[in-house]
Scaffold this motif. Sequence first.
Motif, PDB file in Angstrom:
ATOM      1  N   TYR A  51       0.829  -1.209   0.000  1.00 48.01           N
ATOM      2  CA  TYR A  51       0.000   0.000   0.000  1.00 48.01           C
ATOM      3  C   TYR A  51       0.866   1.263   0.000  1.00 48.01           C
ATOM      4  O   TYR A  51       0.549   2.260  -0.654  1.00 48.01           O
ATOM      5  N   LEU A  52       1.994   1.216   0.725  1.00 45.67           N
ATOM      6  CA  LEU A  52       2.855   2.395   0.866  1.00 45.67           C
ATOM      7  C   LEU A  52       3.856   2.549  -0.274  1.00 45.67           C
ATOM      8  O   LEU A  52       4.529   3.583  -0.370  1.00 45.67           O
ATOM      9  N   LYS A  53       3.961   1.540  -1.119  1.00 46.16           N
ATOM     10  CA  LYS A  53       5.026   1.477  -2.142  1.00 46.16           C
ATOM     11  C   LYS A  53       5.131   2.754  -2.973  1.00 46.16           C
ATOM     12  O   LYS A  53       6.232   3.233  -3.234  1.00 46.16           O
ATOM     13  N   ASP A  54       4.024   3.307  -3.379  1.00 47.14           N
ATOM     14  CA  ASP A  54       4.047   4.468  -4.276  1.00 47.14           C
ATOM     15  C   ASP A  54       3.864   5.798  -3.542  1.00 47.14           C
ATOM     16  O   ASP A  54       3.678   6.839  -4.183  1.00 47.14           O
ATOM     17  N   LYS A  55       3.931   5.757  -2.216  1.00 49.82           N
ATOM     18  CA  LYS A  55       3.708   6.984  -1.463  1.00 49.82           C
ATOM     19  C   LYS A  55       5.028   7.637  -1.069  1.00 49.82           C
ATOM     20  O   LYS A  55       6.022   6.954  -0.808  1.00 49.82           O
ATOM     21  N   ASP A  56       5.031   8.936  -1.015  1.00 47.44           N
ATOM     22  CA  ASP A  56       6.200   9.711  -0.588  1.00 47.44           C
ATOM     23  C   ASP A  56       6.490   9.396   0.879  1.00 47.44           C
ATOM     24  O   ASP A  56       5.615   9.517   1.734  1.00 47.44           O
ATOM     25  N   GLU A  57       7.717   8.982   1.178  1.00 45.48           N
ATOM     26  CA  GLU A  57       8.062   8.581   2.544  1.00 45.48           C
ATOM     27  C   GLU A  57       7.890   9.704   3.555  1.00 45.48           C
ATOM     28  O   GLU A  57       7.769   9.452   4.752  1.00 45.48           O
ATOM     29  N   SER A  58       7.893  10.929   3.096  1.00 46.45           N
ATOM     30  CA  SER A  58       7.735  12.054   4.022  1.00 46.45           C
ATOM     31  C   SER A  58       6.287  12.243   4.469  1.00 46.45           C
ATOM     32  O   SER A  58       6.013  13.013   5.382  1.00 46.45           O
ATOM     33  N   THR A  59       5.359  11.486   3.851  1.00 45.41           N
ATOM     34  CA  THR A  59       3.942  11.692   4.158  1.00 45.41           C
ATOM     35  C   THR A  59       3.390  10.694   5.171  1.00 45.41           C
ATOM     36  O   THR A  59       2.241  10.813   5.601  1.00 45.41           O
ATOM     37  N   PHE A  60       4.204   9.693   5.555  1.00 43.41           N
ATOM     38  CA  PHE A  60       3.692   8.694   6.506  1.00 43.41           C
ATOM     39  C   PHE A  60       4.775   8.286   7.494  1.00 43.41           C
ATOM     40  O   PHE A  60       5.973   8.481   7.265  1.00 43.41           O
ATOM     41  N   LEU A  61       4.326   7.695   8.609  1.00 40.53           N
ATOM     42  CA  LEU A  61       5.228   7.163   9.617  1.00 40.53           C
ATOM     43  C   LEU A  61       4.788   5.736   9.930  1.00 40.53           C
ATOM     44  O   LEU A  61       3.635   5.501  10.281  1.00 40.53           O
ATOM     45  N   LEU A  62       5.709   4.779   9.770  1.00 38.84           N
ATOM     46  CA  LEU A  62       5.423   3.368  10.018  1.00 38.84           C
ATOM     47  C   LEU A  62       6.153   2.926  11.282  1.00 38.84           C
ATOM     48  O   LEU A  62       7.380   3.008  11.364  1.00 38.84           O
ATOM     49  N   LEU A  63       5.388   2.466  12.269  1.00 41.97           N
ATOM     50  CA  LEU A  63       5.937   2.019  13.546  1.00 41.97           C
ATOM     51  C   LEU A  63       5.541   0.561  13.799  1.00 41.97           C
ATOM     52  O   LEU A  63       4.574   0.058  13.236  1.00 41.97           O
ATOM     53  N   SER A  64       6.284  -0.104  14.671  1.00 40.44           N
ATOM     54  CA  SER A  64       5.964  -1.482  15.046  1.00 40.44           C
ATOM     55  C   SER A  64       5.760  -1.582  16.546  1.00 40.44           C
ATOM     56  O   SER A  64       6.632  -1.162  17.329  1.00 40.44           O
ATOM     57  N   GLY A  65       4.641  -2.153  16.951  1.00 43.95           N
ATOM     58  CA  GLY A  65       4.373  -2.335  18.370  1.00 43.95           C
ATOM     59  C   GLY A  65       5.300  -3.331  19.029  1.00 43.95           C
ATOM     60  O   GLY A  65       5.358  -3.418  20.254  1.00 43.95           O
ATOM     61  N   GLU A  66       6.030  -4.113  18.222  1.00 38.07           N
ATOM     62  CA  GLU A  66       6.985  -5.073  18.785  1.00 38.07           C
ATOM     63  C   GLU A  66       8.361  -4.448  18.999  1.00 38.07           C
ATOM     64  O   GLU A  66       9.277  -5.114  19.480  1.00 38.07           O
ATOM     65  N   ASP A  67       8.493  -3.171  18.625  1.00 35.84           N
ATOM     66  CA  ASP A  67       9.752  -2.444  18.817  1.00 35.84           C
ATOM     67  C   ASP A  67       9.663  -1.645  20.115  1.00 35.84           C
ATOM     68  O   ASP A  67       8.761  -0.818  20.293  1.00 35.84           O
ATOM     69  N   GLN A  68      10.591  -1.873  21.022  1.00 34.76           N
ATOM     70  CA  GLN A  68      10.528  -1.235  22.340  1.00 34.76           C
ATOM     71  C   GLN A  68      10.602   0.277  22.250  1.00 34.76           C
ATOM     72  O   GLN A  68       9.953   0.998  23.013  1.00 34.76           O
ATOM     73  N   GLN A  69      11.372   0.777  21.294  1.00 30.88           N
ATOM     74  CA  GLN A  69      11.477   2.222  21.146  1.00 30.88           C
ATOM     75  C   GLN A  69      10.127   2.829  20.754  1.00 30.88           C
ATOM     76  O   GLN A  69       9.755   3.908  21.235  1.00 30.88           O
ATOM     77  N   THR A  70       9.387   2.123  19.890  1.00 27.72           N
ATOM     78  CA  THR A  70       8.047   2.590  19.528  1.00 27.72           C
ATOM     79  C   THR A  70       7.156   2.655  20.753  1.00 27.72           C
ATOM     80  O   THR A  70       6.432   3.638  20.970  1.00 27.72           O
ATOM     81  N   VAL A  71       7.177   1.605  21.549  1.00 32.94           N
ATOM     82  CA  VAL A  71       6.358   1.559  22.767  1.00 32.94           C
ATOM     83  C   VAL A  71       6.691   2.733  23.679  1.00 32.94           C
ATOM     84  O   VAL A  71       5.798   3.392  24.228  1.00 32.94           O
TER      85      VAL A  71
END
Length: 380
Positions: A38-58
């Motif tokens: 879904y994100l493949k064609d989107k400008d990376e500056s327009t979204f933020l992708l986080l993972s709940g399994e990443d401690q820094q995200t938490v």
Amino acid sequence: MHLDRSIMTEFHNKVRPGKVLILLGARRVGKSELIKAYLKDKDESTFLLLSGEDQQTVEVLQERSVVNYARLIGDRKMLIIDEAQKVDEIGLKLKVMVDHFPDVAFIATGSSVFDLTNKLGEPLVGRSNTLMLYPLAQMEFAQKETFVETKSHLEERLILGSYPELTHYKTWIDKEEYLRELTNSYLLRDILEFEGIRRADKIMDILRMLAFQIGREVNVEELAKNAKGISRNTVENYLDLLSKVFIIYKVEGFSRNLRKEITKMNRWYFYDNGIRNAVINNYNKISLRADSGQLWENYIMAERLKFLACSKRHANRYFWRTYDQQEIDLIEEEAAVLRAYEFKWSEKGKTKAPGGWSKAYPDASFNLVNPKNYLDFITT
């Protein structure tokens, strides 16, 4: 082999500013890959992708304040949190974001309903949409397969199932190993991390018993007795949790209050044949098995479930059985119309509905589904 997921168009339509799109599904069914596509064609500056399994995200999401989330989101128009159930109070946190950042679209994925709906549900009433992602459906395989190829792959799908990553392995042995790893390391993880659940051995015992009871009513008291050392209530709790991490699902008995119809017990099916066979550690070919009928029924039930979901059709699903042993594998009730289906691995089978059904429900249709005609049932 890359396959476009059938829910992608609906996914696109449901990503909206001021809303949370919740994407649910078992581990490894392709939620993260769908997000990447879904994100493949989107400008990376327009979204933020986080993972709940990443401690820094938490840690970054920990402070539930508008100031903190404004700093996090910045000028972006979309925030995606993968495995969102790992973030404490994620529902309340997303509510704050949705209410204060109405121009931002939010996506949350999760592999366990019991966590994600509890944590997202009430705070996001009126603020969210939900989609379910299953293992690959035959209608998705059909993008790249000819009719001949589909027929040649049927035995493999009856035994190894349809998890997306299997398409990347060439040999039967490699696929077996993948399923063992998936079952042992991933699928039960959410349950075993759930507070108070410590009996992985008993959960696996229950799954094995269910695997041998495909197409039959399941007696919870009997499961508890055979599992030894756990109560009926514990078994019911485990069944509920197993369904909420998308390993199994139940089908209830159909009745219009006729005295002879059985409705007190449920039947249980696996979302995927490969997981079912991994649980019992049996990957033998069909010619060496005594459970081909169960494999066929579980496969067709799951594929029909995927087909109805992909087609955005809403039908209640039941089995039907009477105390005098008349039965039908699947009853669909859609817009007050009843459709009855019997599943037979052999292409020779009864072509008429049981007498008790025909007499009680004369307006219902009845069809036999076998390897000769099954594609019409699960793809069109």
